[in-house]
Design an enzyme around this catalytic site. Structure first.
Site, PDB file in Angstrom:
ATOM      1  N   GLU A 137       0.400  -1.676   0.103  1.00 15.20           N
ATOM      2  CA  GLU A 137       0.105   0.044  -0.158  1.00 15.20           C
ATOM      3  C   GLU A 137       0.456   1.028  -0.371  1.00 15.20           C
ATOM      4  OE1 GLU A 137      -4.055  -1.307   2.039  1.00 15.20           O
ATOM      5  OE2 GLU A 137      -2.857  -1.248   3.389  1.00 15.20           O
ATOM      6  N   CYS A 143       6.604  -7.760   6.871  1.00 15.36           N
ATOM      7  CA  CYS A 143       7.941  -7.526   7.143  1.00 15.36           C
ATOM      8  C   CYS A 143       8.335  -8.573   8.288  1.00 15.36           C
ATOM      9  CB  CYS A 143       7.376  -6.374   8.221  1.00 15.36           C
ATOM     10  SG  CYS A 143       9.101  -5.591   8.501  1.00 15.36           S
ATOM     11  N   GLY A 147       7.089  -2.682   5.668  1.00 16.21           N
ATOM     12  CA  GLY A 147       8.187  -3.515   6.022  1.00 16.21           C
ATOM     13  C   GLY A 147       9.059  -2.218   6.309  1.00 16.21           C
ATOM     14  N   SER A 169      11.764   3.781  15.424  1.00 15.21           N
ATOM     15  CA  SER A 169      10.157   3.286  16.380  1.00 15.21           C
ATOM     16  C   SER A 169      10.521   3.062  17.342  1.00 15.21           C
ATOM     17  CB  SER A 169       9.441   2.303  14.967  1.00 15.21           C
ATOM     18  OG  SER A 169       9.280   3.203  14.006  1.00 15.21           O
ATOM     19  N   LEU A 170      10.712   3.880  18.508  1.00 16.70           N
ATOM     20  CA  LEU A 170      11.230   3.506  19.684  1.00 16.70           C
ATOM     21  C   LEU A 170      10.234   2.540  20.839  1.00 16.70           C
ATOM     22  CD1 LEU A 170      13.535   4.625  20.683  1.00 16.70           C
ATOM     23  CD2 LEU A 170      13.314   6.095  21.810  1.00 16.70           C
ATOM     24  N   ASN A 191      -3.329   2.032  16.526  1.00 18.92           N
ATOM     25  CA  ASN A 191      -4.179   1.833  15.780  1.00 18.92           C
ATOM     26  C   ASN A 191      -4.331   0.300  15.856  1.00 18.92           C
ATOM     27  OD1 ASN A 191      -5.189   4.401  14.750  1.00 18.92           O
ATOM     28  ND2 ASN A 191      -2.882   4.420  13.340  1.00 18.92           N
ATOM     29  N   CYS A 236      -1.260   4.499  10.182  1.00 16.68           N
ATOM     30  CA  CYS A 236      -0.606   3.976  10.470  1.00 16.68           C
ATOM     31  C   CYS A 236      -0.499   2.482  11.488  1.00 16.68           C
ATOM     32  CB  CYS A 236       0.015   4.404  12.250  1.00 16.68           C
ATOM     33  SG  CYS A 236       0.870   6.305  11.769  1.00 16.68           S
TER      34      CYS A 236
HETATM   35  N1  SAH Z   1       9.267  -0.305   9.659  1.00 16.35           N
HETATM   36  C1  SAH Z   1       9.684   0.842   9.668  1.00 16.35           C
HETATM   37  C2  SAH Z   1       8.549   1.953   8.863  1.00 16.35           C
HETATM   38  C3  SAH Z   1       7.242   1.069   8.804  1.00 16.35           C
HETATM   39  S1  SAH Z   1       5.791   1.451  10.582  1.00 16.35           S
HETATM   40  C4  SAH Z   1       9.157   1.133  11.327  1.00 16.35           C
HETATM   41  O1  SAH Z   1       8.664   0.029  11.841  1.00 16.35           O
HETATM   42  O2  SAH Z   1      10.130   2.374  11.166  1.00 16.35           O
HETATM   43  C5  SAH Z   1       5.776   3.265  10.555  1.00 16.35           C
HETATM   44  C6  SAH Z   1       5.183   3.435  11.895  1.00 16.35           C
HETATM   45  O3  SAH Z   1       4.007   2.967  12.112  1.00 16.35           O
HETATM   46  C7  SAH Z   1       6.209   2.978  12.683  1.00 16.35           C
HETATM   47  O4  SAH Z   1       6.289   3.711  14.005  1.00 16.35           O
HETATM   48  C8  SAH Z   1       5.389   2.130  13.882  1.00 16.35           C
HETATM   49  O5  SAH Z   1       5.593   1.717  14.942  1.00 16.35           O
HETATM   50  C9  SAH Z   1       3.784   2.246  13.265  1.00 16.35           C
HETATM   51  N2  SAH Z   1       3.015   1.485  13.899  1.00 16.35           N
HETATM   52  C10 SAH Z   1       3.076   0.192  13.682  1.00 16.35           C
HETATM   53  N3  SAH Z   1       1.766  -0.420  13.283  1.00 16.35           N
HETATM   54  C11 SAH Z   1       1.262   0.343  14.426  1.00 16.35           C
HETATM   55  C12 SAH Z   1      -0.419   0.527  14.972  1.00 16.35           C
HETATM   56  N4  SAH Z   1      -0.828  -0.417  15.028  1.00 16.35           N
HETATM   57  N5  SAH Z   1      -0.979   1.478  15.433  1.00 16.35           N
HETATM   58  C13 SAH Z   1      -0.293   2.530  15.520  1.00 16.35           C
HETATM   59  N6  SAH Z   1       1.276   2.945  14.828  1.00 16.35           N
HETATM   60  C14 SAH Z   1       1.839   1.565  14.460  1.00 16.35           C
HETATM   61 FE1  SF4 Z   2       8.606  -3.997  10.967  1.00 19.31          FE
HETATM   62 FE2  SF4 Z   2       7.674  -1.354  11.208  1.00 19.31          FE
HETATM   63 FE3  SF4 Z   2       5.665  -2.556  11.715  1.00 19.31          FE
HETATM   64 FE4  SF4 Z   2       7.691  -3.686  13.254  1.00 19.31          FE
HETATM   65  S1  SF4 Z   2       5.967  -1.427  12.873  1.00 19.31           S
HETATM   66  S2  SF4 Z   2       6.720  -4.757  11.586  1.00 19.31           S
HETATM   67  S3  SF4 Z   2       9.844  -2.572  12.021  1.00 19.31           S
HETATM   68  S4  SF4 Z   2       6.949  -1.988   9.544  1.00 19.31           S
END
Ligand code: SAH
Ligand code: SF4
Length: 375
Positions: free
Chosen positions: A93, A113, A173, A227-228, A304, A347
């Site tokens: 997407e 991922c 990813g 992403s902490l 989310n 997100c």
């Molecule tokens: N893999 C990379 C980039 C894609 S995720 C990463 O993890 O940074 C982009 C952002 O969305 C990241 O900060 C991720 O942790 C956050 N994210 C993933 N799942 C989520 C959810 N269910 N609700 C809110 N944020 C989420």
């Molecule tokens: Fe992969 Fe980013 Fe999702 Fe973690 S938050 S599973 S690193 S896409």
């Protein structure tokens, strides 16, 4: 047909090399790049200032093609999401988020991922494959076309009136686990003969692949988001399993090194707010200690939900209190507004369709239950 190359994935050096192989001078590569990325042209015969014999070579050996669109959704708030077919039953997407002062495209870098964060629907699908550079740039090329950006001269090229001014690698990813394609895509996005985006307006988001943060610092330092999601190793090991390999102290050190070369003087830390898991006052205090040595901003993302996530979003009052604690310590903190959630484009909701080659779902259900019960 194996020698047919998709020009969307060639950066300036790659394209110059191909053109040289075809007996063309370097300026032809630049011309071609402008046709493809600035004009959105896919038909070589329409590239009127290229010699006829060169166009014949291109017809035979090259294509300009973005991944086919399977679905196109528009949200009530103007957010637009495309589901793109990347073959073998996989789809990814791309999401366009219009705002008053900018237009941001969120791109995917992998089908699925492998990091498998507990709260992420992409991670729950397992890993299928890396996208090629042309499939990453194809998302930007397609979005520009779909949004009509190529109709306005310069609008696809980072000039006034541009439709897409920012790109964030925050779709499906982990970009730094698909480094070569991500790097080529970044170079194309920044190239003045292509999209001409500023380094400050292109953000790579990573779950913390430490050695690749160092590589990116050398190769193409753009804005960096990390992403902490947790303030200590024990909790981060559970939420972001990659932490077991690259724990927080190493990650913070990599962030400091990155800032020596970065186009912005701060790292953006993303922190998903999970009710009862990582959102207490004590977590906020630990977090301040954890990031003490890194100039940063925080982006708090209310979780989310997605089907069977087994986790809940922190209540607004908790998010507000957590944000206030960071603000009081002098850290710029924003709470991400949820955009496009009526079309599952927020997100972590980007699921696409991935041929799951693992049995992650069952295993993760156990992981989530164990984590939530332990609290
Ligand atoms: N893999 C990379 C980039 C894609 S995720 C990463 O993890 O940074 C982009 C952002 O969305 C990241 O900060 C991720 O942790 C956050 N994210 C993933 N799942 C989520 C959810 N269910 N609700 C809110 N944020 C989420
Ligand atoms: Fe992969 Fe980013 Fe999702 Fe973690 S938050 S599973 S690193 S896409």
């Amino acid at each position: 047909m194996s020698d047919v190359v998709n020009l969307l994935g060639l950066d300036a050096d790659g394209l110059a090399q191909r053109c040289a192989d075809w007996g063309q001078k370097p300026f032809r590569a630049r011309q071609l790049m402008r046709w493809v990325h600035q004009r959105g042209e896919a038909d070589f015969d329409a590239m009127s200032d290229l010699a006829k014999d060169f166009r014949a070579v291109l017809r035979q050996h090259a294509v300009v093609a973005a991944p086919p669109v399977l679905r196109d959704h528009e949200s009530a708030d103007g957010t637009r999401k495309w589901l793109l077919d990347v073959g073998a039953g996989n789809a990814v997407e791309a999401v366009f988020i219009p705002e008053a002062d900018r237009g941001t495209l969120c791109v995917s870098t992998q089908a699925g991922c492998a990091v498998n964060c507990l709260f992420c629907s992409t991670g729950k699908q397992g890993f299928s494959r890396n996208l090629d550079a042309h499939e990453i740039v194809g998302q930007l090329w397609h979005a520009n076309r779909a949004l009509g950006a190529y109709a306005t001269v310069g609008a696809a090229r980072g000039e006034a009136g541009r439709v897409i001014s920012n790109v964030v690698f925050m779709g499906m990813g982990e970009p730094l686990q698909n480094y070569a394609a991500t790097l080529a895509a970044l170079r194309i996005m920044l190239d003045d003969n292509a999209y001409g985006l500023s380094k400050r307006r292109v953000t790579v988001s990573t779950s913390g692949v430490v050695p690749m943060i160092d590589r990116l610092r050398e190769d193409c330092p753009v804005a960096l988001a990390v992403s902490l999601h947790a303030p200590n190793d024990a909790l981060r090991d559970e939420l972001v399993p990659l932490n077991r390999k690259y724990p927080l102290a190493e990650l913070m050190a990599a962030c400091r090194r990155y800032l020596e070369r970065a186009p912005r003087d701060f790292i953006t830390f993303e922190y998903v707010m999970l009710d009862g898991v990582n959102d207490s006052d004590a977590h906020a205090e630990q977090l301040l200690a954890c990031v003490r040595s890194v100039p940063c901003k925080f982006n708090l993302i209310p979780f989310n939900p997605f089907p069977n996530a087994g986790l809940r979003r922190s209540p607004p009052e908790r998010v507000r209190r957590f944000a206030q604690r960071l603000l009081d310590a002098g850290i710029v903190t924003t709470v991400r507004r949820t955009r496009g959630d009526d079309i599952d484009a927020a997100c972590g909701q980007l699921a696409g369709e991935v041929q799951d080659r693992t049995r992650l779902r069952e295993r993760d259900a156990r992981r989530t239950i164990a984590l939530v019960e332990a609290r």
